[in-house]
Design an enzyme around this catalytic site. Structure first.
Site, PDB file in Angstrom:
ATOM      1  N   CYS A   1       0.804  -1.224   0.000  1.00 19.39           N
ATOM      2  CA  CYS A   1       0.000   0.000   0.000  1.00 19.39           C
ATOM      3  C   CYS A   1       0.834   1.270   0.000  1.00 19.39           C
ATOM      4  O   CYS A   1       0.317   2.352  -0.278  1.00 19.39           O
ATOM      5  CB  CYS A   1      -0.958  -0.004   1.187  1.00 19.39           C
ATOM      6  SG  CYS A   1      -2.139  -1.373   1.146  1.00 19.39           S
TER       7      CYS A   1
ATOM      8  N   HIS B   1      -3.193   7.012   2.349  1.00 18.58           N
ATOM      9  CA  HIS B   1      -3.651   5.720   1.826  1.00 18.58           C
ATOM     10  C   HIS B   1      -5.045   5.420   2.351  1.00 18.58           C
ATOM     11  O   HIS B   1      -5.291   5.485   3.567  1.00 18.58           O
ATOM     12  CB  HIS B   1      -2.673   4.621   2.223  1.00 18.58           C
ATOM     13  CG  HIS B   1      -3.227   3.244   2.067  1.00 18.58           C
ATOM     14  ND1 HIS B   1      -3.802   2.804   0.898  1.00 18.58           N
ATOM     15  CD2 HIS B   1      -3.321   2.203   2.952  1.00 18.58           C
ATOM     16  CE1 HIS B   1      -4.219   1.564   1.055  1.00 18.58           C
ATOM     17  NE2 HIS B   1      -3.936   1.177   2.296  1.00 18.58           N
TER      18      HIS B   1
ATOM     19  N   ASN C   1     -10.560   0.028  -0.319  1.00 14.32           N
ATOM     20  CA  ASN C   1      -9.102   0.069  -0.211  1.00 14.32           C
ATOM     21  C   ASN C   1      -8.513  -0.511  -1.493  1.00 14.32           C
ATOM     22  O   ASN C   1      -8.656  -1.701  -1.767  1.00 14.32           O
ATOM     23  CB  ASN C   1      -8.665  -0.748   1.010  1.00 14.32           C
ATOM     24  CG  ASN C   1      -7.164  -0.762   1.226  1.00 14.32           C
ATOM     25  OD1 ASN C   1      -6.384  -0.519   0.310  1.00 14.32           O
ATOM     26  ND2 ASN C   1      -6.749  -1.072   2.442  1.00 14.32           N
TER      27      ASN C   1
END
Length: 337
Positions: free
Chosen positions: A112, A253, A283
């Site tokens: 990520c 993020h 996500n």
């Protein structure tokens, strides 16, 4: 003269198929309210059969190139956890799909945090002579998440975001500032896919069902994500000679809405400084920051002159931060040149 990497184009691509919380509720014995209260997510996009990560990456790249009004780059840096194949890298495939021949193209794997690592890498390329670099974050997490695992299946979505960086001057709008990057390999089991690599293959052991899919220790990751991103931001701002009060927008993020709100609070930023689209896309790992940037740009949440803080935390463990002043970018497609 010192060269800086300057953001001059942005774009994102989401696969057409959407999966709502209601679509998942019956199969996973959950509810829309349960998912939203724990994650802030209402919908996510999933790639259809016959689509690969490179297709999403190329779609986002096309839009970024049009926004920048350019038709060539020197290099392509692709951040992804879900490459088309274990070998070769996916970036050369993306270059081919875009019609670029002979350009440098390679993948960055930092889960990520991948897009931040890719931006830092691209900044180095510009500093050493590249004129334009295409930086992409692209993921198809639907291929590595167990669809029957409620904890993870409700969180992740597929998508891609991209930016074009050009050579410019430090301090001008769009110029990437100081970076802070870090890692802690001792925490690799907190976010991982255990099977498929040399460790598992050379162990001689047959992987279990769980080993084949993405697993995450959610509670511990939550606390580490907030603390590591906050520390990284403070380190980066010291290097940049800036204070948190100078930041207008936070683009972190898009892991979990509660993490985003907690991070803003820990940093001392107002809640409305958060630029977030996790409700609509979930996500998307390495793609989440460029998708959020494209969303913020399209919806006028990021305006020219805004000082924008980027930060991420992911598997590895990895983390990173940087800052830039948002440039005046095109909002409509123009012919590429």
């Amino acid at each position: 003269m010192t060269r800086a990497a300057v953001l001059c184009g942005i774009g994102s691509y989401l696969p057409p198929r959407t999966v709502s919380n209601h679509d998942l509720a019956g199969r996973l014995d959950t509810t829309d309210e349960w998912i939203r209260s724990r994650t802030g997510i209402g919908n996510r996009h999933q790639a259809s059969p016959g689509t690969a990560t490179s297709d999403l990456a190329a779609g986002a790249a096309e839009k970024a190139l049009k926004c920048a009004d350019v038709d060539s780059v020197d290099s392509i840096v692709l951040a992804t956890t879900t490459p088309d194949r274990p070998c070769p890298g996916t970036a050369p495939t993306v270059a081919s799909k875009l019609g670029f021949r002979g350009v440098a193209a390679f993948d960055v794997s930092a889960v990520c945090t991948g897009f931040l690592y890719a931006l830092a890498t691209a900044s180095g390329l510009v500093a050493t002579g590249a004129e334009r670099v295409l930086v992409i974050g692209a993921e198809t997490y639907s291929t590595i998440v167990d669809p029957d695992n409620r904890a993870n299946a409700v969180i992740f979505g597929d998508g891609a975001g991209a930016v074009v960086l050009r050579a410019g001057r430090p301090g001008e709008p769009g110029a990437l500032g100081a970076f802070d990057l870090g890692s802690d390999g001792a925490g690799r089991d907190l976010i991982t896919v255990r099977a498929g690599g040399s460790e598992q293959r050379l162990s001689g052991a047959e992987p279990t069902h769980e080993d084949r899919y993405f697993v995450m220790s959610g509670r511990e990751v939550f606390h580490k994500a907030v603390s590591r991103m906050a520390d990284s931001v403070r380190t980066m701002l010291r290097r940049a000679g800036m204070g948190i009060e100078q930041i207008d927008r936070l683009v972190a993020h898009q892991a979990n809405q509660r993490i985003l709100l907690r991070l803003a609070d820990v940093l001392g930023l107002p809640e409305d400084s958060n630029v977030s689209n996790i409700d609509a896309v979930g996500n998307t790992a390495a793609a989440s920051i460029p998708i959020a940037l494209a969303h913020g740009h399209a919806n006028r949440l990021l305006l020219p002159g805004h000082r924008v803080l980027l930060t991420a935390f992911g598997g590895g463990l990895t983390w990173g931060s940087t800052v830039l002043t948002w440039p005046d970018l095109a909002h409509s497609s123009r012919p590429r040149r």
